[in-house]
Structure formats: C-alpha cells, structure tokens
Design an enzyme around this catalytic site. Sequence first.
Site, short mmCIF file in Angstrom:
data_model
loop_
_atom_site.label_atom_id
_atom_site.label_comp_id
_atom_site.label_asym_id
_atom_site.label_seq_id
_atom_site.Cartn_x
_atom_site.Cartn_y
_atom_site.Cartn_z
CE LYS A 108 -6.75 -0.65 4.32
NZ LYS A 108 -7.94 -0.90 3.48
NE ARG A 149 -2.95 -3.76 -1.32
CZ ARG A 149 -2.45 -4.52 -0.34
NH1 ARG A 149 -1.14 -4.64 -0.22
NH2 ARG A 149 -3.27 -5.12 0.51
CG HIS A 191 -4.69 0.32 -4.02
ND1 HIS A 191 -4.05 0.33 -2.80
CD2 HIS A 191 -5.69 -0.60 -3.90
CE1 HIS A 191 -4.64 -0.52 -1.98
NE2 HIS A 191 -5.64 -1.10 -2.63
NE ARG A 216 -3.60 -2.19 2.80
CZ ARG A 216 -3.36 -3.31 3.46
NH1 ARG A 216 -2.16 -3.48 4.05
NH2 ARG A 216 -4.28 -4.26 3.55
CG HIS A 235 -6.17 -8.92 1.57
ND1 HIS A 235 -6.38 -9.34 0.29
CD2 HIS A 235 -5.98 -7.57 1.50
CE1 HIS A 235 -6.33 -8.31 -0.54
NE2 HIS A 235 -6.08 -7.24 0.18
CE1 TYR A 248 -6.06 -7.84 -6.88
CE2 TYR A 248 -6.34 -8.71 -4.67
CZ TYR A 248 -6.07 -7.66 -5.51
OH TYR A 248 -5.82 -6.41 -4.99
#
Length: 336
Positions: A204, A281, A278, A173, A304, A313
């Site tokens: 995150k 990414r 992004h 990110r 994630h 994806y």
Amino acid sequence: MAALGSLPLNSPTLRQLAADYLAHAQTERRLAEGTLVNYRRDLDDLLQRAETLGAAQIESVHIRRWAAQLHAGGMSPRAIAARLSAWRSFFRWMGRLGFVAANPVQDVRAPKAAKPLPKALSVDQAVALAAYSPQKSTPAARPHRRPHQAEPFATRSARVHAIAELLYSCGLRVSELTGLDVRASKTARGWIDWDAAEATVTGKGNKRRSVPIGRPALLALRQWLEQRPALLRPDADADAQVALFLGARGARLTPQRVWLELREHARAAGLDARVHPHMLRHSFASHVLQSSGDLRAVQELLGHSSIATTQVYTRLDFQHLAKVYDAAHPRARKKP
C-alpha cells in the site's frame, strides 16, 4: 393527532410532535413496520429523558449526556448510533417545520465500536495447511469448482501448495502475492530473489519491502516452477511471461482465484475454518510476535505505515495467552 400541515407553531408538546413525526414516517416516508417500531422505541426513550423539556430547550449537552448514559448502561456503540440516528431525523424534521432552530444531535456521535480481533489459525493449523500437498487419489482434494481442462492436476496442486507456503512464510497481502514476477525487472512490482531467499513486493502507498522466505516455501516455489511451463502459452503476452503464478488460461493468477483455491486447499487439508489469504497474513504476524515479542520487526515485515496498525496483534497474542492460562492454571477461573 394534528395533520402535518396544520401544526400550530410552537404550541405542540414534544410528545405530540413525536406522534406527528411517526405518522409522517408511516404515511409519507412509508417506512417498514419494523423500522417504525424501532423509531417509536427510540423516541419513547427520548421523551422519558427529556421529561418536561420542550423541543427548543434540548441542546447538544443533553444529547451527549443521554448517549453517555446509554453507553454506561451497557448499550453497544452500534445500538447507540442507531438511536442517535432516529433522534437526529426527528429533530431534522422539527427544524424544517420551525419548531427548533438547530439540530442538537447533528454533531453527536456514538462511542467507537471496538475493532474485532483478526482471525488467525493456530500454529499447528497454519503449519498443517502450508505443508499439505493434495494427492490426486484423495477425494477431499478435488476442487468444488470444475478446473479448466487444460490444467493438469499436478500443476494445480503445486501452485496452491506454493501459494499457501508463501502466504504463511511471508505474510503477504493477496495483491502482493499475485503481483510477483519470476525475477526482478524495471517494471516489476514484485519478484523473488532466489539467491537471497527473499520476496520483494510493492504494498500500500507504493511502499516496497523485502521479506525473507522460509526453506519449505522456497522448496514449494521451486516445485511450482517445474510445473509453470505447462501453463505458459506460446502466444503469452508480456505480463504472463514474467508472472510467477499463472492460472489455467495462461494469464497472471487473479486474487479471486487465490481465494477460491486456498479455501478448497484448506478443506482438503481438513481445516474447518473458512481460510482466506488475509487469515494467513494474520497468522504469520501473530505467530512471529508470539515467538519474538518484537512488534517493530512485525511492523516492517507486514509493511504497516504505523505501529498502531500492528498493535492489534498484541491483543491477539494476549487472547492466546489468556486461553492457555484458563485451560492450564490450577487457580484459573473454572465453571462451577
């Protein structure tokens, strides 16, 4: 048409109430003409579906059935949501006047809209972007925004090259990239382990992960480190002294600046797509998944929390395969 304050209780038909509501929306709420046209259309649809039902007879089960019919008829979730919103406002107005005891649209929601697939570069585009190193003599390489006078071209060029390589190599990110320090410390949120060829970042939810760095990215980073001292000022604060990427003014590079420089870099490299961090990414994740088929590994590389987030994806990968099939298979559907 009856005036708003003189409507006799429980006597008007649903059609009469709809007409009074539109008058209220026009004169008291002063809604724009375009909005009124949409409201009129939405209420006409409600009247046709309700047929002989009175306002107080319409229940949530009716609204849900009508919303399902709209969806089956091909109306988009967004358009259904707008129609339900108009109906909800109408029943809310009738409730204030005492014509209905409850709003039957209150808890009815439109079907969820399908999430758009993330935009990713092709393998060739991503490799070309990451490998591109702007030359001072190339007009296309000149940034559209005037650089700070104290920043040499070679320094700016080495920085954006290293950024592009690292984003595509690691799938970071942009906040993780700008948070990187040159080396590990107790206060660092991210750093480069040069011996292990890894980037350790805090993503995150303060989740920390380490991602391998490819050889081209590692080489670009070392070339950037040779230029980095040109921006490190003698009076630099503690954060600037350890930051991996410095901006023209000697402070830690901001995410906004990364967006701008990467877009300029993509233009100079000849890419038509509006490239942003992004997107690299997404490209990283899609290309690793295409090559390995290992969704769990991609989840860990991206950081994630849920595998469901990474599963998007798989749809992106199938879209790529479908395009290849349609273009190459002798029996694929062709335009007549």
